[in-house]
Design a protein around this motif. Structure first.
Motif, PDB file in Angstrom:
ATOM      1  N   GLN A  32    -108.237 -61.644   4.578  1.00  0.00           N
ATOM      2  CA  GLN A  32    -107.057 -61.028   3.975  1.00  0.00           C
ATOM      3  C   GLN A  32    -105.997 -62.096   3.735  1.00  0.00           C
ATOM      4  O   GLN A  32    -105.403 -62.630   4.665  1.00  0.00           O
ATOM      5  N   LYS A  33    -105.757 -62.415   2.482  1.00  0.00           N
ATOM      6  CA  LYS A  33    -104.819 -63.471   2.125  1.00  0.00           C
ATOM      7  C   LYS A  33    -103.389 -62.933   2.117  1.00  0.00           C
ATOM      8  O   LYS A  33    -103.109 -61.897   1.507  1.00  0.00           O
ATOM      9  N   LEU A  34    -102.491 -63.656   2.785  1.00  0.00           N
ATOM     10  CA  LEU A  34    -101.085 -63.252   2.869  1.00  0.00           C
ATOM     11  C   LEU A  34    -100.195 -64.446   2.522  1.00  0.00           C
ATOM     12  O   LEU A  34     -99.526 -65.018   3.385  1.00  0.00           O
ATOM     13  N   PRO A  35    -100.162 -64.810   1.238  1.00  0.00           N
ATOM     14  CA  PRO A  35     -99.369 -65.984   0.843  1.00  0.00           C
ATOM     15  C   PRO A  35     -97.866 -65.752   1.019  1.00  0.00           C
ATOM     16  O   PRO A  35     -97.381 -64.625   0.950  1.00  0.00           O
ATOM     17  N   VAL A  86     -86.673 -62.236  -3.974  1.00  0.00           N
ATOM     18  CA  VAL A  86     -87.819 -63.099  -3.677  1.00  0.00           C
ATOM     19  C   VAL A  86     -88.830 -63.022  -4.815  1.00  0.00           C
ATOM     20  O   VAL A  86     -88.814 -62.089  -5.626  1.00  0.00           O
ATOM     21  N   ILE A  87     -89.730 -63.993  -4.846  1.00  0.00           N
ATOM     22  CA  ILE A  87     -90.803 -64.035  -5.843  1.00  0.00           C
ATOM     23  C   ILE A  87     -92.120 -64.198  -5.094  1.00  0.00           C
ATOM     24  O   ILE A  87     -92.263 -65.102  -4.264  1.00  0.00           O
ATOM     25  N   ASN A  88     -93.083 -63.316  -5.379  1.00  0.00           N
ATOM     26  CA  ASN A  88     -94.355 -63.393  -4.658  1.00  0.00           C
ATOM     27  C   ASN A  88     -95.334 -64.340  -5.347  1.00  0.00           C
ATOM     28  O   ASN A  88     -95.015 -64.980  -6.351  1.00  0.00           O
ATOM     29  N   ASN A  89     -96.536 -64.402  -4.836  1.00  0.00           N
ATOM     30  CA  ASN A  89     -97.548 -65.336  -5.322  1.00  0.00           C
ATOM     31  C   ASN A  89     -97.982 -65.050  -6.762  1.00  0.00           C
ATOM     32  O   ASN A  89     -98.473 -65.934  -7.460  1.00  0.00           O
ATOM     33  N   ASP A  90     -97.800 -63.779  -7.200  1.00  0.00           N
ATOM     34  CA  ASP A  90     -98.146 -63.405  -8.571  1.00  0.00           C
ATOM     35  C   ASP A  90     -96.974 -63.578  -9.527  1.00  0.00           C
ATOM     36  O   ASP A  90     -97.020 -63.114 -10.666  1.00  0.00           O
ATOM     37  N   LYS A  91     -95.901 -64.190  -9.043  1.00  0.00           N
ATOM     38  CA  LYS A  91     -94.683 -64.427  -9.824  1.00  0.00           C
ATOM     39  C   LYS A  91     -93.943 -63.136 -10.160  1.00  0.00           C
ATOM     40  O   LYS A  91     -93.154 -63.085 -11.105  1.00  0.00           O
ATOM     41  N   LEU A  94     -88.693 -63.844   5.521  1.00  0.00           N
ATOM     42  CA  LEU A  94     -88.794 -63.012   4.327  1.00  0.00           C
ATOM     43  C   LEU A  94     -90.243 -62.628   4.042  1.00  0.00           C
ATOM     44  O   LEU A  94     -90.520 -61.519   3.575  1.00  0.00           O
ATOM     45  N   THR A  95     -91.169 -63.540   4.325  1.00  0.00           N
ATOM     46  CA  THR A  95     -92.586 -63.239   4.128  1.00  0.00           C
ATOM     47  C   THR A  95     -93.029 -62.129   5.079  1.00  0.00           C
ATOM     48  O   THR A  95     -93.720 -61.183   4.675  1.00  0.00           O
ATOM     49  N   LEU A  96     -92.641 -62.231   6.335  1.00  0.00           N
ATOM     50  CA  LEU A  96     -92.969 -61.188   7.300  1.00  0.00           C
ATOM     51  C   LEU A  96     -92.363 -59.850   6.881  1.00  0.00           C
ATOM     52  O   LEU A  96     -93.012 -58.807   6.947  1.00  0.00           O
TER      53      LEU A  96
END
Length: 306
Positions: free
Chosen positions: A106-109, A137-142, A283-285
């Motif tokens: 399970q990837k959690l970037p 914030v901006i996630n891994n998918d932009k 912020l990721t958490l």
């Protein structure tokens, strides 16, 4: 639904104050009464181990065991938990969460911090006007999301709430971030090691002072300075301390200035995290906790319909 909710909250394992802090499923589809009895027997065995002290030193081992059983049940379509979220009224989507066989799959970037929109607008007659501020914030998918921290909008002084909302090209509502878990992260996971540990706590309305004095004034001056140092100059903060003093003089401790103080206090916490290079982690958490995503965080398996 009642059985599983009671199992993980105070009536059973007592691991969470609310079932949704672990698994946001709004409904549980169970194949048959026979299947229901089969799985409740399995869960009761875990509960027995817990109450007899088998998991006393590692209480979350019990929730991990429950998650394993629920994952197996989900794949067999014996028990399927479904979380219902607001859709965009154009398409209906279904996404599965926390169902990987291996937790490492399970990837959690990380999400990237973008900016803060802190609003502490003030009116001399009404007091503090704003009820909501945002961390963008901006996630891994932009895709862009914003962590809204805002007034509980009640008539009594309470705690501000935190939830992730979509912005720009993102479409899916993520959910609320439990305050107790944010607090736990701050104390246990985000707390810095070394000579100067970061010792901060989530803003609480009950801990706000009912009177305003020079000592309190100085603490807010210092917090504003820390925010500006780490995030730049917020125009609204230029007169915050002065306006806060006015609000106490005109209204005393009120719902409006309590919300404003908590929003500034939370921004100060973010500034301290930024100063110590822990903001991204926090912020990721928060981002994944809002979604209840991450087997490493002991979240349960479910499907989200949105």
């Amino acid at each position: 639904m009642d059985y599983i909710s009671d199992l993980v909250t105070t009536k059973g394992l007592g691991l969470y104050s609310k079932k949704d802090s672990w698994d946001p499923a709004d409904i549980w589809l169970v194949k048959s009464k026979k299947i229901q009895k089969e799985y409740t027997d399995k869960f009761d065995k875990i509960l027995k181990k817990f109450t007899e002290g088998f998991y006393a030193k590692n209480k979350f081992q019990s929730i991990k065991e429950i998650n394993v059983i629920l994952k197996e049940a989900y794949h067999k379509k014996d028990i399927v938990g479904i979380s219902l979220k607001k859709s965009n009224m154009k398409t209906l989507k279904y996404t599965e969460f926390n169902l990987q066989t291996d937790v490492k799959d399970q990837k959690l970037p990380d999400v990237d911090f973008d900016s803060i929109s802190l609003d502490v607008s003030y009116d001399d007659k009404k007091g503090f006007i704003s009820k909501t501020s945002y961390v963008n914030v901006i996630n891994n998918d932009k895709d862009s999301y914003k962590l809204a921290f805002k007034s509980n909008t009640g008539e009594k002084i309470g705690n501000i709430t935190y939830e992730f909302l979509p912005s720009d090209n993102a479409s899916a509502f993520l959910g609320k971030v439990p305050k107790d878990q944010l607090q736990r992260w701050l104390v246990e996971q985000i707390k810095l090691l070394g000579k100067n540990p970061l010792d901060v706590y989530m803003p609480q309305g009950s801990k706000l002072t009912k009177t305003y004095n020079n000592k309190i004034k100085k603490s807010w001056i210092n917090k504003v300075a820390t925010i500006k140092k780490n995030f730049g100059d917020f125009t609204g903060l230029d007169n915050f301390v002065e306006n806060l003093e006015k609000s106490y003089k005109d209204f005393g401790l009120s719902v409006k200035n309590a919300s404003a103080m908590q929003m500034v206090d939370f921004t100060w916490i973010l500034a301290k995290l930024q100063e110590n290079k822990n903001l991204t982690k926090f912020l990721t958490l928060s981002y994944y906790f809002a979604q209840k995503k991450g087997q490493i965080y002991n979240f349960g398996p479910f499907g989200k319909l949105y």
